[in-house]
Design an enzyme around this catalytic site. Structure first.
Site, PDB file in Angstrom:
ATOM      1  CG  ASP A  12      -1.767  -1.253   1.302  1.00 32.23           C
ATOM      2  OD1 ASP A  12      -2.247  -1.707   0.255  1.00 32.23           O
ATOM      3  OD2 ASP A  12      -1.892  -1.801   2.412  1.00 32.23           O
ATOM      4  N   GLY A  14       1.547   3.043  -2.515  1.00 33.44           N
ATOM      5  CA  GLY A  14       1.180   3.945  -3.623  1.00 33.44           C
ATOM      6  C   GLY A  14       1.913   3.547  -4.899  1.00 33.44           C
ATOM      7  CE  LYS A  15       3.200  -2.424  -4.430  1.00 31.12           C
ATOM      8  NZ  LYS A  15       2.716  -2.164  -3.080  1.00 31.12           N
ATOM      9  CE  LYS A  17       0.183  10.536  -7.524  1.00 37.90           C
ATOM     10  NZ  LYS A  17      -0.344  11.390  -6.479  1.00 37.90           N
ATOM     11  N   GLY A  39      -4.365  -4.605  -4.232  1.00 33.87           N
ATOM     12  CA  GLY A  39      -5.316  -3.617  -4.725  1.00 33.87           C
ATOM     13  C   GLY A  39      -4.533  -2.388  -5.129  1.00 33.87           C
ATOM     14  CG  HIS A  40      -1.538  -2.225  -7.541  1.00 32.75           C
ATOM     15  ND1 HIS A  40      -0.648  -2.851  -8.356  1.00 32.75           N
ATOM     16  CD2 HIS A  40      -1.154  -2.514  -6.279  1.00 32.75           C
ATOM     17  CE1 HIS A  40       0.242  -3.496  -7.613  1.00 32.75           C
ATOM     18  NE2 HIS A  40      -0.045  -3.306  -6.354  1.00 32.75           N
ATOM     19  CD  GLN A 223       0.605  -8.911  -2.183  1.00 34.15           C
ATOM     20  OE1 GLN A 223       1.375  -9.561  -2.842  1.00 34.15           O
ATOM     21  NE2 GLN A 223      -0.673  -8.790  -2.521  1.00 34.15           N
ATOM     22  N   GLY A 301     -11.193  -3.240   2.476  1.00 33.26           N
ATOM     23  CA  GLY A 301     -11.782  -2.082   3.160  1.00 33.26           C
ATOM     24  C   GLY A 301     -11.356  -1.966   4.619  1.00 33.26           C
ATOM     25  CG  ASP A 332      -0.469  14.933  -0.121  1.00 29.99           C
ATOM     26  OD1 ASP A 332       0.187  13.879  -0.217  1.00 29.99           O
ATOM     27  OD2 ASP A 332      -1.646  15.032  -0.478  1.00 29.99           O
TER      28      ASP A 332
HETATM   29  P1  IMP Z   1      -2.853 -12.900   2.172  1.00 34.82           P
HETATM   30  O1  IMP Z   1      -1.947 -12.389   1.137  1.00 34.82           O
HETATM   31  O2  IMP Z   1      -4.301 -12.699   1.854  1.00 34.82           O
HETATM   32  O3  IMP Z   1      -2.544 -14.329   2.539  1.00 34.82           O
HETATM   33  O4  IMP Z   1      -2.603 -12.066   3.524  1.00 34.82           O
HETATM   34  C1  IMP Z   1      -1.372 -12.163   4.255  1.00 34.82           C
HETATM   35  C2  IMP Z   1      -0.983 -10.808   4.824  1.00 34.82           C
HETATM   36  O5  IMP Z   1      -0.649  -9.924   3.756  1.00 34.82           O
HETATM   37  C3  IMP Z   1      -2.101 -10.093   5.587  1.00 34.82           C
HETATM   38  O6  IMP Z   1      -1.503  -9.354   6.644  1.00 34.82           O
HETATM   39  C4  IMP Z   1      -2.684  -9.140   4.568  1.00 34.82           C
HETATM   40  O7  IMP Z   1      -3.306  -8.037   5.175  1.00 34.82           O
HETATM   41  C5  IMP Z   1      -1.430  -8.739   3.833  1.00 34.82           C
HETATM   42  N1  IMP Z   1      -1.679  -8.282   2.456  1.00 34.82           N
HETATM   43  C6  IMP Z   1      -1.950  -9.045   1.378  1.00 34.82           C
HETATM   44  N2  IMP Z   1      -2.081  -8.278   0.283  1.00 34.82           N
HETATM   45  C7  IMP Z   1      -1.877  -7.007   0.678  1.00 34.82           C
HETATM   46  C8  IMP Z   1      -1.841  -5.748  -0.024  1.00 34.82           C
HETATM   47  O8  IMP Z   1      -2.028  -5.661  -1.229  1.00 34.82           O
HETATM   48  N3  IMP Z   1      -1.576  -4.656   0.741  1.00 34.82           N
HETATM   49  C9  IMP Z   1      -1.332  -4.732   2.080  1.00 34.82           C
HETATM   50  N4  IMP Z   1      -1.349  -5.869   2.762  1.00 34.82           N
HETATM   51  C10 IMP Z   1      -1.613  -7.004   2.069  1.00 34.82           C
END
Ligand code: IMP
Length: 408
Positions: A12, A14-15, A17, A39-40, A223, A301, A332
Site C-alpha cells: 500500500d 502507492g505503487k 501511482k 489492490g492497486h 504487496q 476495506g 502531503d
Molecule cells: P494474504 O496475502 O491474503 O494471505 O494475507 C497475508 C498478509 O498480507 C495479511 O496481513 C494481509 O493483510 C497482507 N496483504 C496481502 N495483500 C496485501 C496488499 O495488497 N496490501 C497490504 N497488505 C496485504
C-alpha cells in the site's frame, strides 16, 4: 530499459501511482506474484480504478500487460476486472496476456484460507481471505492446477477430482464442514478456461520476443518487502516473493534482464493485518493520519494501521531489493503535522539494532529511535519538484534518506 517497481514497506505504498507514471515509457507491464489480495488504486481523469490482478499500467492506451506465472489467478475476479477495462474502451482482448503456467485459485482455497484463519485462535495473520496462501501451498506441494490445465478438460477433471477428494477429507475431518461438489465446480472452471483461452500465452516466450523487439518491460510488484514470504515479518506475511527477485522467477526472465529497481515508500508507514509494527502511532494520531491518508484497504476495506516513517525497514528493503532509487508518496498527508518523527534505528534490551531482526518476538520488543523534525505546516499537493518542497519537508526526508543510505 526494464524496470522493477517494488513496495519497500508492508504494501500500500502507492505503487499504482508510480507504475501509472512509468507505464507511459514502457511497452509491457507485468504482474509477477500475489493475486487478487493486491489492490492497486489509480485515479485517472477523475475516475478511480482498483486493480487486483490486471497490471494497472494497462490503463495507458497501447500497452501490453502480462499476468506472469508467479501470480495466482482467481478467474472470477479476473473476469470482473476485464469487464471494468472493457467499460473504458480498452482493447483488453489484445492488450492482456496470461501465462499458461500461472496457478488457479479454487473455491476450496478461499474456504481453507478462512477456516485456517479462524482456527489460528489469537495467532491469526489477518489474511485477505482470497485463498492466496492455500493456492501457493498446492503449488509448492506440486498438486496445483494451472491455467494450461483448464484448457485440457480430461486432465483438468482428473486433477480437480483428486484435489477435491483431498480437500473434502480435510473439511470433514479437521473442520467438520460440508464437502464441496465436483460437477458444478468443474463446469464453472471449464467455462472460465474457454473464456480465458484467447488471453493465454507462453509467458517466457512472450517476454523473450518482446525483449528481442526492443520493447521495455515494467514489472509491477504487489504487496511489499515486509510482506515477502522470506524477507518479511514471517509468519505475518503473504505467501509469495514480493521482493525484486520474485520478478525473475514470477515472470520467467533472467536477473540480467533487469536494468533498474525502484522502491516505493510512503512518507509514513502502514500495514494491514497482524504482526509487529515498531513505529505504530498511538490512537489519536492513528485516527487523524488514517482519515487524512484514506488508509483503508483497497481489497478488503479494512482500516490500515499507521505509524511514523521507519528508515530501518526501508534500509532492509533497499538492500534486499537492490533499489537504485526510492519514490516517496503521500508526503502531503503530513502537511498539517506540527512535528514529524523519523525512526532511524531500534533499541532492544538497551542495545542498538541496525539490521531488521529475524526474530519477530524481538521486533515486537524493539523501541524505535526517533529523530524529531519540525513540521512544514503548508500545502505540498501542487509541488512538482523536490527543490520546491518546504525546507522542513526536505530536512525530514534528508534524515530518512541518510539513514536508509548507510547500507548502500
Ligand atoms: P494474504 O496475502 O491474503 O494471505 O494475507 C497475508 C498478509 O498480507 C495479511 O496481513 C494481509 O493483510 C497482507 N496483504 C496481502 N495483500 C496485501 C496488499 O495488497 N496490501 C497490504 N497488505 C496485504
Amino acid at each position: 530499459m526494464n524496470t522493477v517497481i517494488i513496495g519497500a514497506q508492508w504494501g500500500d505504498e502507492g505503487k499504482g501511482k508510480v507504475i501509472d507514471l512509468l507505464a507511459a515509457d514502457a511497452d509491457v507491464i507485468i504482474r509477477y506474484q500475489g493475486g487478487n489480495n493486491a489492490g492497486h488504486t489509480v485515479i485517472c481523469d477523475q475516475d478511480e480504478f482498483i486493480f487486483h490482478l490486471i497490471p494497472s499500467g494497462l490503463l495507458n492506451p497501447g500497452k501490453l500487460g502480462l499476468i506472469g506465472n508467479g501470480v495466482v489467478i482467481d478467474p472470477e475476479g479476473l473476469l470482473k476486472e476485464v469487464g471494468q477495462l472493457r467499460g473504458r474502451d480498452i482493447d483488453v482482448e489484445n492488450a492482456l496476456k496470461i501465462s499458461d503456467i500461472a496457478h488457479v485459485i479454487f473455491p476450496y482455497h478461499k474456504k481453507l484460507d478462512q477456516l485456517e484463519e479462524s482456527s489460528r485462535e489469537g495467532r491469526s495473520i489477518g489474511t485477505t481471505g482470497r485463498g492466496i496462501g492455500p493456492c501457493y501451498v498446492d503449488k509448492v506441494a506440486r498438486c496445483g492446477i494451472r491455467i494450461v490445465d483448464l484448457l485440457n478438460e480430461p486432465v483438468f477433471a482428473e486433477k480437480l477430482r483428486h484435489n477435491l477428494t483431498e480437500k473434502n477429507r480435510l473439511f470433514k475431518l479437521l473442520y467438520n464442514e460440508a464437502p464441496m461438489a465436483f460437477e458444478p465446480m468443474f463446469e464453472q472452471y471449464c467455462a472460465y478456461g474457454r473464456t480465458l483461452r484467447p488471453f493465454v500465452v507462453n509467458g517466457v516466450r512472450f517476454l523473450r520476443e518482446a525483449m528481442q523487439q526492443g520493447k521495455s518491460l515494467l514489472f509491477e510488484g504487489a504487496q511489499g518487502t515486509l510482506l515477502d514470504l522470506d524477507h518479511g515479518t514471517y509468519p505475518y506475511v503473504t505467501s509469495s516473493n514480493a521482493t525484486a527477485g520474485g520478478a525473475c522467477t514470477g515472470a520467467g526472465v533472467a536477473p540480467t534482464a533487469i536494468d533498474r529497481i525502484i522502491g516505493v515508500v510512503k512518507a509514513y508507514t502502514t500495514r494491514v493485518g497482524e504482526g509487529p509494527f515498531p513505529t505504530e502511532f498511538p490512537p489519536e494520531l492513528m485516527d487523524s493520519v488514517r482519515t487524512r491518508g484514506k488508509e483503508f484497504g483497497a481489497t478488503t476495506g479494512r482500516p490500515r494501521r499507521c505509524g511514523w516513517f521507519d528508515a530501518l525497514i526501508a534500509r532492509h528493503a533497499v538492500w534486499v531489493n537492490g533499489c537504485g532509487s526510492v519514490a516517496v508518496t503521500k508526503l502531503d498527508v503530513l502537511d498539517d503535522m506540527p512535528m514529524i518523527q523519523v525512526c532511524v534505528g531500534y533499541r532492544v534490551d538497551g542495545k542498538d539494532v541496525d539490521q531488521f531482526p529475524s526474530d519477530m518476538s524481538v521486533v515486537a520488543r524493539c523501541e524505535p529511535v526517533y529523530e524529531t523534525h519540525a513540521g512544514w505546516m503548508s500545502d505540498t499537493t501542487a509541488i512538482e519538484r523536490v527543490e520546491d518542497l518546504p525546507k522542513a519537508a526536505q530536512a525530514s526526508w534528508k534524515c530518512a534518506d541518510h539513514s536508509i543510505a548507510t547500507v548502500r
